[in-house]
Design a protein around this motif. Structure first.
Motif, short mmCIF file in Angstrom:
data_model
loop_
_atom_site.label_atom_id
_atom_site.label_comp_id
_atom_site.label_asym_id
_atom_site.label_seq_id
_atom_site.Cartn_x
_atom_site.Cartn_y
_atom_site.Cartn_z
N THR A 66 -35.57 -32.95 -32.84
CA THR A 66 -36.00 -32.03 -33.89
C THR A 66 -37.50 -32.14 -34.06
N LYS B 195 -38.69 -31.15 -37.06
CA LYS B 195 -38.78 -31.13 -38.52
C LYS B 195 -39.71 -32.24 -38.99
N ALA C 251 -38.58 -25.08 -37.42
CA ALA C 251 -38.33 -26.35 -38.10
C ALA C 251 -39.00 -26.41 -39.47
#
Length: 339
Positions: free
Chosen positions: A243, A245, A274
């Motif tokens: 990810t 994020k 994200a």
């Protein structure tokens, strides 16, 4: 085929007339010599800075050379934000001198401190040597922030091409707590995926007339990460991170006449998905490597000014506590101090 900026076209024409050979046509040593010569022919006049100081950081393979620049007009005692910069060159080419002019321009554009890192090069030092040196340099700078008169809560990372790859990896390592957290990433036509599988690799070939082609990238990647299994790790191919994020905000610059175009644009898209603040600057008329050609490509100056403004804005936001970025030195120390 995408359009071509007239300054970029003139650079390619001059290289062709001079009989410039592709990097993959020779040895790594010959490629390094050709790269250095090519940079010298396109450099802008050196910008005066308040301080230019060579220093080093301890690294796994020995001292890591670095060069610190403080922008002209800044006080010698001022504690400045810092932009840690990694040069391009396919993890094989380049050094502090090939990117000296660029780092001076960046220091003036962001009105702060720039520290360039001369990481170990392949094939003598393949993956993950460059990442190890980048991590060691970042950790050292945070530890020495007071002595260097920089603000450890406002450190950004960036680089061009292979240097953009290193910066993107360090930014994610900082997010994960394995390194000091950084507050911004400036990725200039970065290498994001070592699989060499995007459409732009098929578009930008030797027939395109540009200096960086699919064959040149294969030459670089084969020397940097000769074990194909290593290319799957996100420390080599950051787009493979599970990810993105909570990654630092980013400015991602891409060029259409570049085999790295599509992976850079895809990385910007994934950052956006994200929820990471990201600005994508796509130039449909430029070539890979143009950012170091400020002496002959007129658009370099305005683009660096824009990048500097983006850095200053992010540092302002951090200083004012307007987002969740770390605000103290203690908060950005890595979970693993030996990283």
């Amino acid at each position: 085929m995408p359009t071509m900026h007239p300054d970029a076209a003139a650079v390619l024409k001059a290289g062709k007339e001079a009989g410039k050979q592709p990097y993959e046509a020779g040895t790594p040593a010959q490629a390094r010599a050709g790269y250095a010569a090519g940079r010298a022919a396109t450099l802008p006049a050196l910008v005066e800075v308040a301080q230019c100081l060579d220093l080093s950081a301890p690294g796994k393979g020995g001292p890591i050379p670095m060069r610190l620049y403080r922008a002209a007009g800044t006080s010698a005692d001022a504690v400045l934000p810092c932009f840690l910069y990694f040069h391009g060159g396919g993890w094989m080419l380049g050094d502090l001198d090939t990117h000296d002019a660029l780092c001076r321009q960046l220091a003036q554009a962001c009105r702060a401190c720039v520290i360039a890192v001369d990481y170990r090069l392949a094939p003598e030092h393949p993956y993950p040597a460059a990442i190890e040196d980048g991590a060691a340099a970042l950790s050292h700078i945070v530890r020495e922030a007071e002595r260097l008169r920089i603000d450890p809560s406002r450190i950004a990372v960036g680089g061009d091409s292979a240097g953009g790859n290193i910066a993107a990896v360090l930014a994610l390592m900082g997010r994960d707590g394995d390194l000091p957290a950084t507050v911004f990433q400036l990725l200039i036509y970065p290498v994001i995926d070592l699989s060499m599988s995007t459409d732009s690799y098929r578009r930008v070939t030797v027939d395109s007339g540009v200096s960086l082609t699919d064959a040149t990238m294969r030459f670089f990647i084969d020397h940097y990460a000769p074990d194909a299994a290593d290319r799957q790790h996100w420390h080599a191919s950051p787009i493979r991170a599970a990810t993105l994020k909570d990654a630092p905000p980013a400015l991602v610059l891409t060029c259409a006449n570049d085999p790295l175009c599509d992976e850079g644009r895809e990385y910007a898209r994934r950052l956006d998905q994200a929820g990471v603040p990201v600005t994508e600057l796509h130039l449909n008329d430029q070539i890979h490597g143009f950012i170091t050609m400020g002496g002959v490509v007129g658009s370099v100056g305005p683009i660096l000014d824009f990048a500097g403004a983006m850095l200053r804005d992010r540092w302002r936001i951090c200083a004012q506590g307007l987002d969740a970025q770390p605000s103290t030195a203690a908060s950005i120390l890595p979970n693993n101090p030996s990283a």
